[in-house]
Design a protein around this motif. Structure first.
Motif, PDB file in Angstrom:
ATOM      1  N   THR A  65       0.515   2.156 -15.732  1.00 14.10           N
ATOM      2  CA  THR A  65       0.217   0.720 -15.768  1.00 14.10           C
ATOM      3  C   THR A  65      -1.256   0.460 -15.510  1.00 14.10           C
ATOM      4  O   THR A  65      -1.879  -0.384 -16.177  1.00 14.10           O
ATOM      5  N   CYS A  66      -1.843   1.170 -14.552  1.00  8.83           N
ATOM      6  CA  CYS A  66      -3.253   0.941 -14.225  1.00  8.83           C
ATOM      7  C   CYS A  66      -4.169   1.364 -15.360  1.00  8.83           C
ATOM      8  O   CYS A  66      -5.193   0.704 -15.612  1.00  8.83           O
ATOM      9  N   ASP A  67      -3.839   2.433 -16.063  1.00 11.89           N
ATOM     10  CA  ASP A  67      -4.611   2.789 -17.254  1.00 11.89           C
ATOM     11  C   ASP A  67      -4.567   1.660 -18.273  1.00 11.89           C
ATOM     12  O   ASP A  67      -5.569   1.335 -18.929  1.00 11.89           O
ATOM     13  N   TYR A  68      -3.403   1.057 -18.399  1.00 11.15           N
ATOM     14  CA  TYR A  68      -3.233  -0.070 -19.332  1.00 11.15           C
ATOM     15  C   TYR A  68      -4.045  -1.290 -18.875  1.00 11.15           C
ATOM     16  O   TYR A  68      -4.686  -1.962 -19.692  1.00 11.15           O
ATOM     17  N   ILE A  69      -4.052  -1.561 -17.581  1.00 11.77           N
ATOM     18  CA  ILE A  69      -4.832  -2.687 -17.049  1.00 11.77           C
ATOM     19  C   ILE A  69      -6.314  -2.497 -17.362  1.00 11.77           C
ATOM     20  O   ILE A  69      -6.992  -3.429 -17.838  1.00 11.77           O
ATOM     21  N   VAL A  70      -6.821  -1.312 -17.116  1.00 12.06           N
ATOM     22  CA  VAL A  70      -8.240  -1.034 -17.377  1.00 12.06           C
ATOM     23  C   VAL A  70      -8.549  -1.220 -18.859  1.00 12.06           C
ATOM     24  O   VAL A  70      -9.563  -1.826 -19.236  1.00 12.06           O
ATOM     25  N   GLU A  71      -7.678  -0.725 -19.700  1.00 11.88           N
ATOM     26  CA  GLU A  71      -7.864  -0.848 -21.149  1.00 11.88           C
ATOM     27  C   GLU A  71      -7.864  -2.314 -21.585  1.00 11.88           C
ATOM     28  O   GLU A  71      -8.720  -2.741 -22.375  1.00 11.88           O
ATOM     29  N   GLN A  72      -6.925  -3.097 -21.044  1.00 14.80           N
ATOM     30  CA  GLN A  72      -6.832  -4.507 -21.412  1.00 14.80           C
ATOM     31  C   GLN A  72      -8.008  -5.318 -20.886  1.00 14.80           C
ATOM     32  O   GLN A  72      -8.473  -6.267 -21.543  1.00 14.80           O
ATOM     33  N   LEU A  73      -8.530  -4.964 -19.715  1.00 14.05           N
ATOM     34  CA  LEU A  73      -9.720  -5.638 -19.195  1.00 14.05           C
ATOM     35  C   LEU A  73     -10.936  -5.348 -20.069  1.00 14.05           C
ATOM     36  O   LEU A  73     -11.746  -6.245 -20.346  1.00 14.05           O
ATOM     37  N   LEU A  93      -4.116   9.000  -1.332  1.00 12.09           N
ATOM     38  CA  LEU A  93      -4.577   8.124  -2.410  1.00 12.09           C
ATOM     39  C   LEU A  93      -5.654   7.140  -1.946  1.00 12.09           C
ATOM     40  O   LEU A  93      -6.746   7.082  -2.502  1.00 12.09           O
ATOM     41  N   ILE A  94      -5.351   6.370  -0.900  1.00 13.39           N
ATOM     42  CA  ILE A  94      -6.272   5.306  -0.487  1.00 13.39           C
ATOM     43  C   ILE A  94      -7.520   5.871   0.190  1.00 13.39           C
ATOM     44  O   ILE A  94      -8.653   5.493  -0.150  1.00 13.39           O
ATOM     45  N   PHE A  95      -7.340   6.793   1.138  1.00 17.41           N
ATOM     46  CA  PHE A  95      -8.508   7.363   1.821  1.00 17.41           C
ATOM     47  C   PHE A  95      -9.426   8.102   0.854  1.00 17.41           C
ATOM     48  O   PHE A  95     -10.654   7.923   0.887  1.00 17.41           O
ATOM     49  N   PRO A  96      -8.899   8.948  -0.048  1.00 18.74           N
ATOM     50  CA  PRO A  96      -9.783   9.600  -1.024  1.00 18.74           C
ATOM     51  C   PRO A  96     -10.506   8.602  -1.927  1.00 18.74           C
ATOM     52  O   PRO A  96     -11.670   8.822  -2.294  1.00 18.74           O
ATOM     53  N   ALA A  97      -9.830   7.508  -2.293  1.00 19.71           N
ATOM     54  CA  ALA A  97     -10.481   6.498  -3.126  1.00 19.71           C
ATOM     55  C   ALA A  97     -11.630   5.844  -2.376  1.00 19.71           C
ATOM     56  O   ALA A  97     -12.694   5.564  -2.952  1.00 19.71           O
ATOM     57  N   GLN A  98     -11.445   5.609  -1.088  1.00 22.10           N
ATOM     58  CA  GLN A  98     -12.538   5.049  -0.285  1.00 22.10           C
ATOM     59  C   GLN A  98     -13.705   6.026  -0.191  1.00 22.10           C
ATOM     60  O   GLN A  98     -14.869   5.632  -0.320  1.00 22.10           O
ATOM     61  N   LYS A  99     -13.401   7.311   0.022  1.00 21.71           N
ATOM     62  CA  LYS A  99     -14.458   8.314   0.168  1.00 21.71           C
ATOM     63  C   LYS A  99     -15.242   8.523  -1.119  1.00 21.71           C
ATOM     64  O   LYS A  99     -16.415   8.901  -1.088  1.00 21.71           O
ATOM     65  N   SER A 100     -14.596   8.285  -2.254  1.00 20.95           N
ATOM     66  CA  SER A 100     -15.277   8.481  -3.536  1.00 20.95           C
ATOM     67  C   SER A 100     -16.130   7.283  -3.932  1.00 20.95           C
ATOM     68  O   SER A 100     -16.682   7.242  -5.026  1.00 20.95           O
ATOM     69  N   SER A 127       0.817  -1.222   0.000  1.00 19.31           N
ATOM     70  CA  SER A 127       0.000   0.000   0.000  1.00 19.31           C
ATOM     71  C   SER A 127       0.847   1.267   0.000  1.00 19.31           C
ATOM     72  O   SER A 127       0.367   2.328   0.380  1.00 19.31           O
ATOM     73  N   GLY A 128       2.099   1.160  -0.425  1.00 21.22           N
ATOM     74  CA  GLY A 128       2.953   2.335  -0.520  1.00 21.22           C
ATOM     75  C   GLY A 128       2.637   3.157  -1.753  1.00 21.22           C
ATOM     76  O   GLY A 128       1.497   3.192  -2.223  1.00 21.22           O
ATOM     77  N   ALA A 129       3.651   3.799  -2.328  1.00 20.09           N
ATOM     78  CA  ALA A 129       3.427   4.704  -3.456  1.00 20.09           C
ATOM     79  C   ALA A 129       2.750   3.999  -4.621  1.00 20.09           C
ATOM     80  O   ALA A 129       1.700   4.431  -5.117  1.00 20.09           O
ATOM     81  N   GLY A 130       3.334   2.900  -5.095  1.00 17.86           N
ATOM     82  CA  GLY A 130       2.768   2.192  -6.231  1.00 17.86           C
ATOM     83  C   GLY A 130       1.434   1.540  -5.927  1.00 17.86           C
ATOM     84  O   GLY A 130       0.487   1.614  -6.721  1.00 17.86           O
ATOM     85  N   GLY A 131       1.333   0.906  -4.754  1.00 15.63           N
ATOM     86  CA  GLY A 131       0.088   0.251  -4.383  1.00 15.63           C
ATOM     87  C   GLY A 131      -1.026   1.230  -4.110  1.00 15.63           C
ATOM     88  O   GLY A 131      -2.189   0.989  -4.447  1.00 15.63           O
ATOM     89  N   GLY A 132      -0.703   2.367  -3.483  1.00 11.86           N
ATOM     90  CA  GLY A 132      -1.716   3.385  -3.228  1.00 11.86           C
ATOM     91  C   GLY A 132      -2.267   3.969  -4.511  1.00 11.86           C
ATOM     92  O   GLY A 132      -3.489   4.146  -4.655  1.00 11.86           O
ATOM     93  N   MET A 133      -1.372   4.268  -5.471  1.00 10.52           N
ATOM     94  CA  MET A 133      -1.833   4.802  -6.742  1.00 10.52           C
ATOM     95  C   MET A 133      -2.683   3.773  -7.479  1.00 10.52           C
ATOM     96  O   MET A 133      -3.733   4.110  -8.056  1.00 10.52           O
ATOM     97  N   LEU A 189      -7.536   2.035 -10.055  1.00 11.70           N
ATOM     98  CA  LEU A 189      -8.337   0.856 -10.392  1.00 11.70           C
ATOM     99  C   LEU A 189      -9.708   0.899  -9.724  1.00 11.70           C
ATOM    100  O   LEU A 189     -10.711   0.517 -10.332  1.00 11.70           O
ATOM    101  N   SER A 190      -9.775   1.363  -8.482  1.00 12.23           N
ATOM    102  CA  SER A 190     -11.086   1.424  -7.817  1.00 12.23           C
ATOM    103  C   SER A 190     -11.965   2.476  -8.470  1.00 12.23           C
ATOM    104  O   SER A 190     -13.177   2.266  -8.633  1.00 12.23           O
ATOM    105  N   GLU A 191     -11.382   3.607  -8.870  1.00 13.49           N
ATOM    106  CA  GLU A 191     -12.186   4.651  -9.510  1.00 13.49           C
ATOM    107  C   GLU A 191     -12.607   4.263 -10.924  1.00 13.49           C
ATOM    108  O   GLU A 191     -13.518   4.881 -11.484  1.00 13.49           O
ATOM    109  N   ALA A 192     -11.957   3.238 -11.474  1.00 17.15           N
ATOM    110  CA  ALA A 192     -12.398   2.697 -12.765  1.00 17.15           C
ATOM    111  C   ALA A 192     -13.512   1.676 -12.598  1.00 17.15           C
ATOM    112  O   ALA A 192     -14.002   1.120 -13.591  1.00 17.15           O
ATOM    113  N   GLY A 193     -13.915   1.428 -11.341  1.00 15.53           N
ATOM    114  CA  GLY A 193     -15.033   0.527 -11.075  1.00 15.53           C
ATOM    115  C   GLY A 193     -14.656  -0.877 -10.672  1.00 15.53           C
ATOM    116  O   GLY A 193     -15.534  -1.726 -10.488  1.00 15.53           O
TER     117      GLY A 193
END
Length: 571
Positions: free
Chosen positions: A558-566, A236-243, A17-23, A28-32
């Motif tokens: 990378t996460c943009d790429y993951i969403v696109e590939q999914l 990163l993580i707390f704002p993602a939870q709140k959204s 849950s550090g820099a890379g994991g938090g981002m 990914l969560s905001e992508a649904g």
């Protein structure tokens, strides 16, 4: 006896849950996606009164702030250190590698220096410059849009300088230099060494309603209770939870391995819950590893199966190889003019207000890669063991300093704030011979095989450290009396041991060729297309910059790429 509990299905599992994991959690969560985040340490929120250490006095600690439970003192926001009870690591061939681990939500981002530097165009293509190592399969232009996004999302102060390999970004106003930094600027300019405002991810201006503005307590290492500095949890993580993101946190959970099916595709992870000491398995469509460069390598190497006999993603045999950390060396100077200073609050941000970027790209030197210079000093609150050594001052004033009682107290007041310190942080050359591997004979208290390190500095790094000290002598000699002797060849010119700068990278390097790299340019395993690595493991080289801003930018990419590939159903 451990019991494997029933499995649960997620769209993505993020380990760390550090820099890379938090981002990754945020994007990914905001992508649904329905996300599980597995963290080896406890939940942490610096705004929680029970966990907050900001604005506490040293004497409020049972040990007066001493680092008996945390490497940098009781009040530092790092639950862990270079040594963690029950979680050993080993060495071979005389290696002196120190591995820092921070076991808590947000990881090391809770206590780092917030030095937020972009890699420059040269930093992605160093082999083309000096013939050493390898070029990245991506360029600065590939990452620039994500650096821009990170600047705007998180906030960073600085100034536009138009230095070719020190890319400018979107900056908040920087704080003014403090007195000791003005002396550094004076000495550096006499030596023809550049100085510019620092670039730190600390808010000097409000950017949203969720985060406060820095109030200059100088205690960023304690993690900010008003979220004015960047930490992965608070920003990163707390704002993602709140959204409204679908995020499940698994704290105090030590990942052992990635699970694969009969065809070798990843299906989930197995972890040990530290509280009940039972083994659990979670399943997901996508696995995102962000445990840190060395921890991710450890997980991959421990993930052996019929298809991946040498560990997951390790068909090249390079998982764990090309490990490298920033170089580090430092020096101090006593400035007689700053004795008997009037005491006033000049704390500023929890870090430097100015710094020196590398200025030698066009110079012919006996080392290939550069370094930047960080500055410290001033009249911040003394901490446990703040460094007052009477012997440093006796020779300068011709009388004994210190002692006991009133004399010691008076001398501390006389000399406090009169010391300026500098630290070089440089780029080492990645080498296959520097690596971490699984120790076949040692496990941690969770039964997981531990890492064994093999790492040695080369003459490239030693010569760089020699140049650092020559530069320090010139700059600091312009403003005061140097403390201590300049280190020589017998001590590797004062080089810190590998791992001490806590910038380790490169264990799962990216590249276009699966035979010479572990991931592709999107940090996707060559061998398993639904496993991605978003910590510093995929770095091909380090640059002379701190890695966090690049971890964040590449994780977003990378996460943009993951969403696109999914969406395309490719993974």
């Amino acid at each position: 006896m451990q019991i494997k509990e029933s499995t649960q299905e997620y769209d993505a599992i993020i380990v760390g849950s550090g820099a890379g994991g938090g981002m990754a959690t945020k994007i990914l969560s905001e992508a649904g996606l329905n996300i599980a985040v597995i963290e080896a340490g406890p939940f942490f929120d610096p705004a929680n009164p029970e966990q907050r250490t900001q604005l506490k006095w040293p004497w409020e600690s049972p040990r007066r702030g001493a680092g008996t439970t945390r490497a940098f003192g009781d009040f530092d926001a790092a639950y862990g250190g270079w040594e963690i009870e029950g979680e050993p690591y080993t060495h071979k061939n005389g290696t002196k590698f120190d591995w820092f681990r921070s076991r808590m939500l947000g990881g090391r981002t809770n206590h780092w220096g917030r030095i937020s530097l972009r890699f420059g165009p040269l930093d992605f293509k160093r082999k083309s410059v000096d013939g050493l190592g390898d070029d990245w399969p991506i360029s600065y232009e590939d990452v620039k849009p994500y650096y821009d996004k990170v600047d705007k999302l998180i906030g960073i102060f600085g100034t536009k300088e138009n230095i070719p390999n020190e890319p400018d970004g979107f900056f908040l106003p920087p704080p003014k230099p403090r007195l000791h930094e003005l002396y550094y600027i004076k000495g550096a300019r006499k030596a023809n060494v550049p100085v510019i405002p620092a670039r730190l991810s600390i808010l000097t201006k409000r950017i949203n309603e969720e985060r406060g503005v820095c109030f200059y307590c100088g205690q960023c290492s304690r993690s900010c209770s008003v979220y004015a500095d960047f930490s992965s949890g608070s920003c990163l993580i707390f704002p993602a939870q709140k959204s409204g993101g679908q995020i499940t946190l698994y704290n105090n959970s030590m990942v052992r391995e990635v699970v694969v099916n009969d065809s070798g595709k990843a299906t989930g992870v197995i972890f040990i819950n530290k509280e009940d000491r039972k083994e659990y398995q979670l399943n997901a469509k996508v696995i995102v590893l962000a445990a840190s460069a060395c921890s991710t390598a450890r997980i991959l190497l421990n993930s052996k199966s019929k298809v991946h006999k040498d560990g997951l993603g390790n068909s090249s045999g390079l998982v764990g190889k090309y490990l490298h950390d920033s170089t580090g060396a430092g020096r101090m100077v006593f400035i007689p003019e700053l004795m008997n200073r009037k005491t006033y609050n000049e704390d500023g941000v929890g870090g430097m207000h100015v710094y020196t970027p590398w200025w030698g790209n066009d110079k012919k030197l006996d080392f290939p890669r550069g370094y930047h210079i960080e500055i410290w000093g001033g009249m911040g609150m003394p901490a446990y063991g703040f460094g007052f050594n009477p012997n440093d001052f006796n020779k300068f004033i011709g009388k004994n300093v210190g002692g006991y009682g009133n004399q010691l107290r008076d001398d501390v007041k006389r000399f406090y704030g009169s010391v300026l310190g500098v630290a070089g942080r440089g780029e080492s050359v990645p080498m296959e011979s520097n690596y971490c591997e699984i120790d076949p004979n040692v496990v941690d208290e969770w039964g997981i095989p531990v890492l064994r390190f093999n790492y040695h500095w080369s003459d490239y790094e030693r010569n760089q450290a020699k140049h650092m000290h020559e530069t320090f002598e010139e700059i600091l000699g312009n403003v005061g009396e140097l403390i201590g002797e300049k280190p020589g060849k017998d001590s590797d010119y004062g080089l810190e041991a590998p791992g001490r700068i806590i910038h380790e990278v490169g264990t799962t390097r990216m590249g276009d060729n699966p035979k010479t790299s572990v991931t592709n340019k999107y940090q996707q395993l060559h061998d398993v297309d639904n496993v991605f690595i978003v910590d510093a493991g995929p770095f091909v080289s380090q640059a002379d910059k701190n890695p966090t801003w690049t971890i964040l930018a590449l994780s977003w990419r990378t996460c943009d790429y993951i969403v696109e590939q999914l969406k395309k159903q490719n993974i």
